[in-house]
Design an enzyme around this catalytic site. Structure first.
Site, mmCIF file in Angstrom:
data_model
loop_
_atom_site.group_PDB
_atom_site.id
_atom_site.type_symbol
_atom_site.label_atom_id
_atom_site.label_comp_id
_atom_site.label_asym_id
_atom_site.label_seq_id
_atom_site.Cartn_x
_atom_site.Cartn_y
_atom_site.Cartn_z
ATOM 1 N N ASP A 39 -0.115 0.828 29.008
ATOM 2 C CA ASP A 39 1.156 0.347 28.482
ATOM 3 C C ASP A 39 1.719 -0.725 29.409
ATOM 4 O OD1 ASP A 39 2.255 1.654 30.635
ATOM 5 O OD2 ASP A 39 3.472 3.033 29.438
ATOM 6 N N GLN A 102 8.573 12.759 37.435
ATOM 7 C CA GLN A 102 8.145 12.563 36.050
ATOM 8 C C GLN A 102 9.203 11.744 35.328
ATOM 9 O OE1 GLN A 102 7.619 16.147 33.689
ATOM 10 N NE2 GLN A 102 6.268 15.088 32.249
ATOM 11 N N HIS A 108 1.262 13.639 31.185
ATOM 12 C CA HIS A 108 0.328 12.532 31.387
ATOM 13 C C HIS A 108 -0.108 12.457 32.843
ATOM 14 C CE1 HIS A 108 4.287 10.826 32.328
ATOM 15 N NE2 HIS A 108 3.670 9.907 33.044
#
Ligand SMILES: [Zn+2]
Length: 147
Positions: A39, A102, A108
């Site tokens: 991404d 996180q 992930h």
């Protein structure tokens, strides 16, 4: 450490939208339980995220089968990064909870090519307690180890 925090409302998780194809990402591979993609949050060229397809938040929420597939997909991606980018180092990073850094509440793991002085950092403040203290910590953990 991370500068981006996903503040999407419940049910509109940014990774779920990405997996559904609603927002752009460069998908690398899918397995029955995982997906690997890149991404816009690249920290070094070739930085890949490996996520569960199912929306779960942390390591405490994934199944043993998902844990195994996350590890296997991450290793496949690591080999691809080595073959395509040949970085001198590589870091696997999986964060849980806000205090664990996180930033997206969908499980992930980062597979990050690393280079000297690339600016990626994780502070590691060694405490070096007495060995008896460490043995006490180990005893606490052994008493509650699952399965
Ligand atoms: Zn999600």
């Amino acid at each position: 450490m991370p500068m981006f925090v996903d503040t999407s409302p419940p049910g509109e998780c940014i990774f779920c939208r990405l997996i559904a194809g609603e927002i752009p990402a460069a998908k690398l591979l899918e397995t029955p339980l995982t997906i690997a993609f890149m991404d816009i949050g690249q920290v070094n060229p070739g930085h890949v995220l490996v996520a569960t397809k199912r929306h779960v938040q942390t390591v405490f929420d994934i199944t043993p089968e998902e844990a195994a597939e996350i590890a296997q997909t991450s290793q496949r991606v690591a080999f691809a990064i080595r073959a395509a980018f040949n970085p001198p180092g590589l870091t696997l990073l999986q964060a849980n909870g806000r205090e664990g850094d996180q930033t997206v509440g969908h499980f992930h793991q980062h597979v990050v090519p690393r280079h000297a002085a690339d600016g990626v950092g994780l502070n590691w403040p060694r405490k070096e307690p007495a060995f008896a203290v460490i043995e006490g910590y180990a005893a606490r953990l052994r008493a509650v180890l699952p399965g």
